[in-house]
Scaffold this active site. Sequence first.
Site, short mmCIF file in Angstrom:
data_model
loop_
_atom_site.label_atom_id
_atom_site.label_comp_id
_atom_site.label_asym_id
_atom_site.label_seq_id
_atom_site.Cartn_x
_atom_site.Cartn_y
_atom_site.Cartn_z
CG ASP A 23 -2.09 0.91 1.09
OD1 ASP A 23 -2.29 1.46 -0.01
OD2 ASP A 23 -2.81 1.11 2.09
CB THR A 69 -12.63 -8.51 -5.75
OG1 THR A 69 -12.58 -8.35 -4.32
CG2 THR A 69 -12.23 -9.93 -6.08
CG ASN A 71 -7.50 -2.59 -6.25
OD1 ASN A 71 -6.54 -3.32 -5.99
ND2 ASN A 71 -7.89 -1.64 -5.41
CG LEU A 197 -6.37 -8.12 7.85
CD1 LEU A 197 -6.98 -9.43 8.35
CD2 LEU A 197 -4.92 -8.38 7.40
CB SER A 198 -7.95 -3.90 2.54
OG SER A 198 -7.81 -2.68 3.22
C1 FPP Z 1 -2.19 0.05 -3.24
O1 FPP Z 1 -1.64 1.33 -3.21
C2 FPP Z 1 -1.54 -0.70 -4.29
C3 FPP Z 1 -2.19 -1.30 -5.33
C4 FPP Z 1 -3.66 -1.26 -5.49
C5 FPP Z 1 -1.45 -1.99 -6.40
C6 FPP Z 1 -0.23 -2.78 -5.99
C7 FPP Z 1 0.51 -3.12 -7.22
C8 FPP Z 1 1.85 -3.04 -7.39
C9 FPP Z 1 2.80 -2.73 -6.32
C10 FPP Z 1 2.46 -3.24 -8.74
C11 FPP Z 1 2.24 -4.52 -9.43
C12 FPP Z 1 2.74 -5.70 -8.70
C13 FPP Z 1 3.57 -6.67 -9.16
C14 FPP Z 1 3.67 -7.91 -8.39
C15 FPP Z 1 4.35 -6.55 -10.38
P1 FPP Z 1 -2.57 2.60 -3.54
O2 FPP Z 1 -2.50 2.87 -4.99
O3 FPP Z 1 -3.96 2.34 -3.04
O4 FPP Z 1 -1.85 3.70 -2.72
P2 FPP Z 1 -2.52 4.95 -2.02
O5 FPP Z 1 -3.35 4.41 -0.90
O6 FPP Z 1 -1.34 5.73 -1.55
O7 FPP Z 1 -3.33 5.67 -3.06
#
Ligand code: FPP
Length: 242
Positions: A23, A69, A71, A197-198
């Site tokens: 995150d 699910t 996102n 845990l979301s």
């Molecule tokens: C949450 O941070 C993160 C995600 C929804 C995506 C996680 C994906 C990656 C790290 C990249 C792809 C993974 C691999 C294995 C290649 P957020 O975007 O919700 O952050 P924020 O809360 O600061 O907005």
Amino acid sequence: MNETAPTPPSRELLPRHIGIIMDGNGRWAAKRGLPRNMGHQEGAKTFGKIIRYARTLGIGAVTAYAFSTENWKRPKDEVDALMSLLRRYLGELEQHKDENARLCILGDRSPLSEELRRAIERAEEGSRNNTGITVNIALNYGGRDEIVHGARKLAEACVRGELRPEEIDEGHFSAALYTAGQPDPDVIIRPSGEMRLSNFMLWQSAYAELVFMHVLWPDFTPEHLNWALWEYTGRNRRFGGV
Ligand code: FPP
């Protein structure tokens, strides 16, 4: 707050399986005036580094939450960018050749593009016999969705006459989940300051230690993992006993 440690705890104290909620990518990008997708790109690099480090420590499995699910509610260009990052990652698995990593994708693949599903099958098939570290990527994954899928599988087995409802126990249930055959995570790490845990590994986290940190995922380093591991080893795990 210093959430780093220069060295890890000794090997025999380390968890077998670590869950990571990656995150803070969006906030990392916003702090730098960059588009959110740059945060995901940086987060993907961090993921590769942490897998390499976990392997050197001798950790058996890492499960990372890459796309939930929920996102799909994000703007289409962000969803598309995440899907293409994942496709690229799966296509570049030779980057984990030294780790001898076995790759498993956890989640419902049915709504994914055919191209991505093929990339998943190729990566899983090509790494099936690798024994260095198991890398689970939770993709279109939701803990509740996983439990519903598992319940449906068991119900279908009952309808086919292969199982009686009164025979269903925790073992059957675990075996019907995406993580079938894998140990539950001992610790779940969530950076970025959020403390929930979301919908991540709801069944498997029953006895996991939860470690919440302030660092944003793209800034997460092996030293942050050391700190989380010290935090984990300092907990007194009783599994319901005294
Ligand atoms: C949450 O941070 C993160 C995600 C929804 C995506 C996680 C994906 C990656 C790290 C990249 C792809 C993974 C691999 C294995 C290649 P957020 O975007 O919700 O952050 P924020 O809360 O600061 O907005």
